[in-house]
Structure formats: structure tokens, C-alpha cells
Design an enzyme around this catalytic site. Structure first.
Site, PDB file in Angstrom:
ATOM      1  N   ASP A  33      42.881 -48.603  -7.449  1.00 51.89           N
ATOM      2  CA  ASP A  33      43.238 -47.689  -8.543  1.00 51.89           C
ATOM      3  C   ASP A  33      44.644 -48.062  -9.184  1.00 51.89           C
ATOM      4  O   ASP A  33      44.968 -47.132 -10.303  1.00 51.89           O
ATOM      5  CB  ASP A  33      43.048 -46.404  -8.122  1.00 51.89           C
ATOM      6  CG  ASP A  33      41.631 -45.816  -7.747  1.00 51.89           C
ATOM      7  OD1 ASP A  33      40.957 -46.388  -8.288  1.00 51.89           O
ATOM      8  OD2 ASP A  33      41.632 -44.654  -7.172  1.00 51.89           O
ATOM      9  N   CYS A  41      32.545 -43.414 -12.869  1.00 53.45           N
ATOM     10  CA  CYS A  41      33.155 -44.553 -13.590  1.00 53.45           C
ATOM     11  C   CYS A  41      31.940 -45.720 -13.740  1.00 53.45           C
ATOM     12  O   CYS A  41      31.659 -46.034 -12.718  1.00 53.45           O
ATOM     13  CB  CYS A  41      34.241 -44.921 -12.787  1.00 53.45           C
ATOM     14  SG  CYS A  41      35.881 -44.093 -13.377  1.00 53.45           S
ATOM     15  N   ARG A  45      28.746 -48.819  -6.345  1.00 47.64           N
ATOM     16  CA  ARG A  45      29.308 -48.096  -5.262  1.00 47.64           C
ATOM     17  C   ARG A  45      28.153 -47.225  -4.495  1.00 47.64           C
ATOM     18  O   ARG A  45      28.177 -46.049  -4.477  1.00 47.64           O
ATOM     19  CB  ARG A  45      30.426 -47.129  -5.752  1.00 47.64           C
ATOM     20  CG  ARG A  45      31.455 -47.893  -6.498  1.00 47.64           C
ATOM     21  CD  ARG A  45      32.563 -47.209  -6.501  1.00 47.64           C
ATOM     22  NE  ARG A  45      32.488 -46.328  -7.946  1.00 47.64           N
ATOM     23  CZ  ARG A  45      33.541 -45.560  -8.539  1.00 47.64           C
ATOM     24  NH1 ARG A  45      34.818 -45.570  -7.403  1.00 47.64           N
ATOM     25  NH2 ARG A  45      33.429 -44.957  -9.433  1.00 47.64           N
ATOM     26  N   PRO A  46      27.589 -48.007  -3.507  1.00 46.99           N
ATOM     27  CA  PRO A  46      26.174 -47.353  -2.986  1.00 46.99           C
ATOM     28  C   PRO A  46      26.628 -46.273  -1.927  1.00 46.99           C
ATOM     29  O   PRO A  46      27.543 -46.372  -1.246  1.00 46.99           O
ATOM     30  CB  PRO A  46      25.531 -48.679  -2.270  1.00 46.99           C
ATOM     31  CG  PRO A  46      26.653 -49.615  -1.771  1.00 46.99           C
ATOM     32  CD  PRO A  46      27.482 -49.545  -3.062  1.00 46.99           C
ATOM     33  N   VAL A  47      25.717 -45.374  -1.753  1.00 50.07           N
ATOM     34  CA  VAL A  47      25.913 -44.371  -0.717  1.00 50.07           C
ATOM     35  C   VAL A  47      25.202 -44.498   0.477  1.00 50.07           C
ATOM     36  O   VAL A  47      24.973 -43.510   1.171  1.00 50.07           O
ATOM     37  CB  VAL A  47      25.424 -42.978  -1.610  1.00 50.07           C
ATOM     38  CG1 VAL A  47      26.067 -42.637  -2.927  1.00 50.07           C
ATOM     39  CG2 VAL A  47      23.916 -42.910  -1.810  1.00 50.07           C
ATOM     40  N   ASP A  48      24.651 -45.616   0.618  1.00 53.18           N
ATOM     41  CA  ASP A  48      24.076 -46.075   1.772  1.00 53.18           C
ATOM     42  C   ASP A  48      24.960 -45.754   3.197  1.00 53.18           C
ATOM     43  O   ASP A  48      24.277 -45.193   4.343  1.00 53.18           O
ATOM     44  CB  ASP A  48      23.544 -47.288   1.893  1.00 53.18           C
ATOM     45  CG  ASP A  48      24.619 -48.579   1.955  1.00 53.18           C
ATOM     46  OD1 ASP A  48      25.669 -47.968   1.367  1.00 53.18           O
ATOM     47  OD2 ASP A  48      24.342 -49.454   2.082  1.00 53.18           O
ATOM     48  N   ARG A  51      30.928 -39.145  -9.830  1.00 53.20           N
ATOM     49  CA  ARG A  51      30.275 -39.693  -8.581  1.00 53.20           C
ATOM     50  C   ARG A  51      30.699 -38.918  -7.409  1.00 53.20           C
ATOM     51  O   ARG A  51      29.741 -38.905  -6.514  1.00 53.20           O
ATOM     52  CB  ARG A  51      30.918 -41.183  -8.484  1.00 53.20           C
ATOM     53  CG  ARG A  51      30.058 -41.848  -7.420  1.00 53.20           C
ATOM     54  CD  ARG A  51      30.561 -43.044  -7.165  1.00 53.20           C
ATOM     55  NE  ARG A  51      29.889 -43.881  -6.033  1.00 53.20           N
ATOM     56  CZ  ARG A  51      30.176 -43.541  -4.748  1.00 53.20           C
ATOM     57  NH1 ARG A  51      31.235 -42.818  -4.398  1.00 53.20           N
ATOM     58  NH2 ARG A  51      29.388 -43.985  -3.944  1.00 53.20           N
ATOM     59  N   LYS A 105      43.851 -36.022  -7.461  1.00 46.22           N
ATOM     60  CA  LYS A 105      42.555 -36.054  -7.957  1.00 46.22           C
ATOM     61  C   LYS A 105      41.680 -36.303  -6.816  1.00 46.22           C
ATOM     62  O   LYS A 105      40.748 -35.398  -6.339  1.00 46.22           O
ATOM     63  CB  LYS A 105      42.133 -36.616  -9.020  1.00 46.22           C
ATOM     64  CG  LYS A 105      40.733 -36.921  -9.363  1.00 46.22           C
ATOM     65  CD  LYS A 105      40.363 -38.081 -10.522  1.00 46.22           C
ATOM     66  CE  LYS A 105      39.696 -39.475  -9.957  1.00 46.22           C
ATOM     67  NZ  LYS A 105      38.254 -39.257  -9.840  1.00 46.22           N
ATOM     68  N   ASN A 106      41.956 -37.408  -6.122  1.00 42.10           N
ATOM     69  CA  ASN A 106      41.118 -37.933  -5.055  1.00 42.10           C
ATOM     70  C   ASN A 106      41.116 -37.098  -3.673  1.00 42.10           C
ATOM     71  O   ASN A 106      40.383 -37.418  -2.983  1.00 42.10           O
ATOM     72  CB  ASN A 106      41.376 -39.476  -4.635  1.00 42.10           C
ATOM     73  CG  ASN A 106      40.862 -40.344  -5.852  1.00 42.10           C
ATOM     74  OD1 ASN A 106      40.229 -39.898  -6.760  1.00 42.10           O
ATOM     75  ND2 ASN A 106      41.309 -41.362  -5.876  1.00 42.10           N
TER      76      ASN A 106
END
EC number: 2.5.1.7
Length: 420
Positions: A304, A116, A121-124, A92, A22-23
Site C-alpha cells: 500500500d 480496487c 484477490r480471491p475469497v477462497d 471489497r 482505514k484498514n
């Protein structure tokens, strides 16, 4: 909402074929946006997140075809550069269209992501990296809006190791003008799989598999064929299931060398594991020993796999400590495991697991993708019947899990939402 019913106490025996990762599949699907020529993929898992990504790409004008693990993408007629909230909120990884869109089309409008419920889980890091490459970025009304005539190569040092951040910046850099260096890059095999696809499309990338990626930008990428790497987390989940329930199962279509952090700990627990190039045989006929572990970035123990290994530890002989260093709020499965009779206490980032001799079936609720897998493992071992609610989380990341488990002797059945 669908539910799973598990009758515990069955030993597992037979073979399981592990699906594509998946990832890896999600960023690889988004990479199809980088070329006007078709990209053909094989070993793509049949997951809700994959279907959501294909729907998102389709709304942008990408022609998609998928059947039997094969997906074809044609992004020659992309006419919509917006990733809407309705799709992004459920997953996400939708943020992964940002880099490709800005790199190839010069603009993008992507809703801030959901997915999830396991903490911030910031996108900065994605945004800082794109700004370093010359993108103009505004965040308003819940959207990230990015523009750039052409991205310029840059040296980017991420403040933290971020898998999706590395992937987004890598996809942006392959079409940038000049050299981009990504320092502190994620080393996960799924990042390497994305990089392999990009190279086969004509990208120039050095340092694949290391924490320093050097990319020489090219004017355009061509089409390619690619087979998605096997899912090490799915494989690890089945390894833990056999270790907990007992039995003798062979996994096919695996890469043992990318699972070593997990298999080392399983051997410490008393599990017998044999390996070949693309198979693993796992045998267990005794009570496991308690094993402490700490999650960290690859190649260390993966976050995970934390919930699934904790499920194994609930039945182990002795006491174990589990330290979660990647995500806050990733112990939501603990109270559900305790409902089944586990003895787990939490202190900040550490869970203390006192092994018990048996679990007993009960009604429990899945809270996120890997938590749902831990409840399945516990249910396989519990006395009586376990009913797991909200298993749409499981469907986001596991391809036909209940049918694979049933094929090796588990008693698992799905109750459709309209029957529940």
C-alpha cells in the site's frame, strides 16, 4: 466526478494530524455484529469506505451513530443477513461481515466483492477456513451463502497470507465451539487492532501480532470501547510527500514503530526523520537518492506504500528497482506518472525507475486508491498545474487529504463534479 488541481513547487511546513486506520476501522466496524451489546469506537476516519460500511450495517438492522470520529454500534436487533451487490461492489472489505454473521446468527448471504481494480484477490481462503469450521457454503448467482448451526473450532492453515481472510476467520472463531488455530495468519498491525477490540469484548485470543493465532471460542461477546490505531499508510503517504516536495513537517497521532520498513527506506533516500512515542518530524532539503525496494507482507515494505514511494523515486538521483510481490496489476499509476515526465518501464512484477530532474504538470487519472496518492505526491513536485481526475478513489482511503496538505503550504483545491 470530483477532480483535484495542484499547483506544484511549494515546500511543505507545519503539522499534520494523522487519522485512524482505514484498514483497521473496516473490520472493527464489522466486529460490532458479534455482540448484542453496544460497541463504542473512537478515532474512526471520515472516509467513503467507512460510510459504505455503516450503510451496509444499517441495512442489516444495526443502529449506528457517528460524529467527529466517534461511532456507536448497536447490533441487538439485526434482522437482515444479506450484504447486497449494490454496496459490496464498491468495497471489497464488505466480505468482512461474512464471518461475524455466520458465527452469531448461523447464516449469511454476501455478494462476491468488488473494490480496487488491482488484480485478483480471491475469497477462497475465507471460504476454506469457514468450511473447516463446519460451515456449509454455496456460491451461486453472485452470492456466497453460508450456514452453520454453530461453528466448530478447527486448525486452519491458509495457503497464502491474507489480511481480510485472517480477520474474517478470527471473528468467526471467537464465537465457535472449542479451539481454533489459524496458521500463516497475517501479522499486520490492523489485524492486531481488531484482535485487541475482540479481547476487550470478551474473546480469548493468544498470539496477537504473530503468524499463529489461537482462539478459545466463547458463548457470547459483550460491548466495549476502543480507539482505532493510527493509519500507518496515511502517515507514510505524508512522509513521502514531504520527502518529494521538500520541507519540514511534524506528524501527530502516529506509531513510528509500525512504519519502520518505510522510514528505513526514506532515510536511505536522504530524508531526516526524528521520532517520539506518537509523533514524527520529517525534513528534506535536497534531491532524494534512488532507493530500490520490494513489497511483501508486514513487517516488510507494504504494498500500500509502493505507488507513493515510486512517485518519490521518479525525482531521485539514480535508478531504482521496484518489485511488487503482493498484487498483480498494481503498476497502473506508472503510465500516469510518465505523463508527468517520469521515466519508468515495467517488466512483469518489476518497475525500473530512472530518476529525472523535474516533472511537469498535466492532466492525469487516478486508477485506484494508492495510485491516486502517488499522483498527488507527483503533482506537489511538478512544474505548473496538475489536474487529477477520478479522485473518488482518494476519498475511499484518505480523510480530508487536500485540507491537510493545504494546511502545510500545498496549493491543492477540489473541483466538484458539477463544476468540472
Amino acid at each position: 466526478m470530483d477532480k483535484l488541481v495542484i499547483e506544484g513547487g511549494q515546500k511543505l511546513a507545519g503539522e499534520i494530524v494523522v487519522s485512524g486506520a482505514k484498514n483497521a476501522a473496516l473490520p472493527i466496524l464489522c466486529a460490532g455484529l458479534l455482540s448484542a451489546e453496544p460497541v463504542h469506537l473512537d478515532n474512526v476516519p471520515d472516509l467513503q469506505d467507512v460510510r459504505t460500511t455503516l450503510k451496509l450495517l444499517g441495512q442489516m438492522g444495526v443502529r449506528t451513530e457517528s460524529a467527529d470520529g466517534k461511532v456507536s454500534l448497536d447490533a441487538s436487533k439485526v434482522d437482515n443477513l444479506v450484504a447486497p451487490y449494490e454496496l459490496v461492489k464498491t468495497m471489497r472489505a464488505s466480505i468482512l461481515v461474512l464471518g461475524p454473521l455466520v458465527a452469531r446468527f448461523g447464516e449469511a448471504k454476501v455478494s462476491l466483492p468488488g473494490g480496487c481494480a488491482i488484480g485478483a484477490r480471491p475469497v477462497d481462503q475465507h471460504i476454506k477456513g469457514l468450511q473447516a469450521m463446519g460451515a456449509e457454503i454455496n456460491i451461486e448467482h453472485g452470492f456466497i451463502e453460508a450456514r452453520a448451526k454453530r461453528l466448530k473450532g478447527a486448525r486452519i492453515i491458509t495457503d497464502m497470507i491474507t489480511v481480510t481472510g485472517t480477520e474474517n476467520l478470527l471473528m468467526a472463531a471467537v464465537l465457535a465451539d472449542g479451539e481454533t488455530i489459524i496458521e500463516n495468519a497475517a501479522r499486520e498491525p490492523e489485524v492486531g487492532d481488531l484482535a485487541s477490540l475482540l479481547v476487550s469484548m470478551g474473546a480469548k485470543i493468544e498470539g496477537i501480532g504473530t503468524d499463529r493465532l489461537v482462539i478459545q471460542g466463547v458463548d457470547k461477546l459483550h460491548g466495549a470501547k476502543h480507539t482505532v490505531v493510527p493509519d500507518r499508510i496515511e502517515a507514510g503517504t505524508f512522509l513521502c510527500a514531504v520527502a518529494a516536495a521538500g520541507g519540514d513537517v511534524t506528524l501527530r497521532h502516529v506509531r513510528p514503530q509500525i512504519l519502520e520498513a518505510v522510514t528505513d527506506k526514506l532515510r536511505d533516500a536522504g530524508v531526516t526523520i526524528e521520532e517520539g512515542d506518537d509523533w514524527m518530524r520529517v525534513r528534506m532539503n535536497q534531491r532524494p537518492k534512488a532507493v530500490s525496494f520490494r513489497t511483501s507482507e508486514y513487517p516488510a515494505f507494504p504494498t500500500d506504500m509502493q505507488a507513493q514511494f515510486m512517485a518519490l523515486n521518479t525525482l531521485a538521483e539514480g535508478t531504482s528497482q521496484v518489485v511488487e510481490t503482493i498484487f498483480e496489476n498494481r503498476f497502473m499509476h506508472v503510465q500516469e506518472l510518465n505523463r508527468l515526465g517520469a521515466n519508468i518501464t515495467i517488466d512483469g512484477k518489476t518497475a525500473l525507475v530512472n530518476g529525472v530532474e523535474k516533472l511537469s504538470g498535466a492532466k492525469v487519472m487516478a486508477t485506484d486508491l494508492r495510485a491516486s496518492a502517488s499522483l498527488v505526491i507527483a503533482g506537489l513536485c511538478a512544474d505548473g498545474e496538475t489536474l487529477i481526475d477520478r479522485i473518488y478513489h482518494l476519498d475511499r482511503g484518505y480523510d480530508r487529504m487536500e485540507s491537510k496538505l493545504t494546511a502545510v503550504g500545498a496549493k491543492v483545491r477540489r473541483i466538484k463534479g458539477n463544476q468540472a
